[in-house]
Design an enzyme around this catalytic site. Structure first.
Site, short mmCIF file in Angstrom:
data_model
loop_
_atom_site.label_atom_id
_atom_site.label_comp_id
_atom_site.label_asym_id
_atom_site.label_seq_id
_atom_site.Cartn_x
_atom_site.Cartn_y
_atom_site.Cartn_z
N MET A 285 -95.44 -2.01 -31.87
CA MET A 285 -94.45 -1.10 -32.43
C MET A 285 -93.15 -1.20 -31.64
SD MET A 285 -96.49 2.15 -33.91
CE MET A 285 -96.66 3.06 -32.40
N LEU B 254 -91.03 -2.82 -25.92
CA LEU B 254 -92.01 -3.63 -25.19
C LEU B 254 -91.93 -3.46 -23.69
CD1 LEU B 254 -91.64 -6.88 -27.32
CD2 LEU B 254 -93.13 -4.91 -27.70
N HIS B 255 -93.08 -3.53 -23.06
CA HIS B 255 -93.17 -3.49 -21.60
C HIS B 255 -94.10 -4.62 -21.16
CE1 HIS B 255 -97.01 -1.65 -22.43
NE2 HIS B 255 -96.41 -0.65 -23.06
N GLY C 188 -97.05 -4.74 -20.42
CA GLY C 188 -98.36 -4.76 -21.09
C GLY C 188 -98.31 -5.61 -22.35
N HIS C 189 -97.24 -5.41 -23.16
CA HIS C 189 -97.10 -6.21 -24.38
C HIS C 189 -96.89 -7.69 -24.03
CE1 HIS C 189 -95.53 -2.22 -25.90
NE2 HIS C 189 -96.41 -2.52 -26.82
N GLY D 137 -104.47 -4.74 -27.06
CA GLY D 137 -104.71 -4.26 -25.69
C GLY D 137 -105.93 -3.35 -25.63
O1 PAF Z 1 -100.99 -0.47 -30.97
C1 PAF Z 1 -99.95 -0.42 -31.66
O2 PAF Z 1 -98.85 -0.65 -31.16
C2 PAF Z 1 -100.06 -0.06 -33.13
O3 PAF Z 1 -101.07 0.87 -33.35
C3 PAF Z 1 -100.23 -1.29 -34.03
C4 PAF Z 1 -101.53 -2.01 -33.76
C5 PAF Z 1 -99.07 -2.25 -33.84
C6 PAF Z 1 -100.26 -0.86 -35.50
O4 PAF Z 1 -99.09 -0.21 -35.86
#
Ligand code: PAF
Length: 296
Positions: A26, A29-30, A32-33, A143
């Site tokens: 979503m 980003l940090h 973790g992403h 994650g």
């Molecule tokens: O974990 C997330 O960021 C959200 O729940 C996802 C998987 C992108 C779905 O919108």
């Protein structure tokens, strides 16, 4: 790196790719992403990251409108990580018509986080399936911080026979142990210091469980049965401790890690899951552990 905002253009870009590894996010980003992206890199020739704040998974009183949207900054980070394609659709593009066909997730979606966020996992399941259909990846990385989400996604893939390998990636933590989350930025400095207490609580519970399970080996059957009850008292103690420090605990639960159901005799792989509010911020965390000798 290409930034693509329509489904048609994305399908066109990916039409000849045979090895796509996908990271749905979503945004905001940090580290973790970025770690999910690195894992994806190891599993696919073409790494696609989606950025979409999905309205379907937010409840009416949740933070959909204030959820941080930082597309430009996110794209810079993703480019540095060697991502091939960012898919950032508009709400209009992903939900061209009001979404009436929804994915009904398994019953476990109504427990744990689902008990406090009605409809949340239905919204997650629906958008994840839409994204899978659009991107058609061979691999998707999620994650472990969102442990219940990962479990539900695995169920969707298994039960709807999707040809996608789901990889659960380890939680990335700050130096004091706090699990990285976009929502951590809502914490004020005092709360930020306190926030690390959540993972310390889970670690303490984990240690107590191991001690209890080890002790268990030496006891008679009746005492072994009591062990399960003792774990529920560990849950209660942890709730009380956090609440006394000013947290508002939603749940702390010790569950079987493969089903997320309450423990039964013989379970070895367990997970302690927690969700609690610190001020206006909802934090979640979990700790996986293996009780070598199991519960008997
Ligand atoms: O974990 C997330 O960021 C959200 O729940 C996802 C998987 C992108 C779905 O919108």
């Amino acid at each position: 790196m290409q930034i693509i905002s329509t489904i048609t253009a994305l399908r066109h870009r990916l039409r000849d790719e045979e090895s796509v590894a996908f990271v749905p996010t979503m945004g905001n980003l940090h580290e973790g992403h970025l770690d999910l992206v690195r894992v994806a890199r190891e599993h696919g020739r073409c790494v696609v990251v989606s950025i979409f704040v999905n309205p379907l998974q937010f409840g009416v009183n949740e933070d959909f409108s204030k959820y941080p949207r930082t597309l430009e900054q996110d794209c810079k980070l993703l480019e540095q990580c060697g991502v091939d394609v960012v898919f950032a659709p508009s709400e209009q593009d992903l939900y061209t018509q009001p979404q009436q066909v929804m994915v009904d997730p398994p019953a476990i979606a109504n427990e744990l986080c689902g008990a406090f966020r009605s409809g949340h996992f239905r919204g997650v399941a629906t958008v994840v399936l839409k994204l899978f259909n659009i991107v058609q990846p061979q691999v998707a990385v999620f994650g472990k911080k969102d442990y219940q989400q990962l479990h539900i996604v695995r169920q969707i893939v298994a039960q709807l026979n999707l040809p996608i390998e789901i990889i659960g990636s380890e939680t990335v933590r700050a130096a004091d142990g706090l699990a990285l989350s976009s929502r951590n930025q809502y914490l004020n400095p005092t709360e930020r210091t306190e926030a690390a207490f959540l993972c310390r609580t889970l670690a303490n519970m984990g240690k107590a469980m191991r001690d209890q399970a080890a002790l268990n080996q030496a006891k008679l059957n009746q005492a072994k049965l009591n062990n399960l009850r003792d774990f529920s008292s560990l849950e209660q103690e942890a709730r009380d401790t956090l609440n006394a420090r000013g947290w508002k605990v939603e749940y702390i639960a010790i569950r079987c890690s493969s089903t997320l159901l309450p423990l039964t005799a013989g379970d070895k792989d367990v997970v302690i899951l927690a969700a609690a509010w610190l001020g206006k911020t909802r934090l979640i965390d979990n700790l996986e552990m293996n009780l070598q000798d199991g519960l008997s």
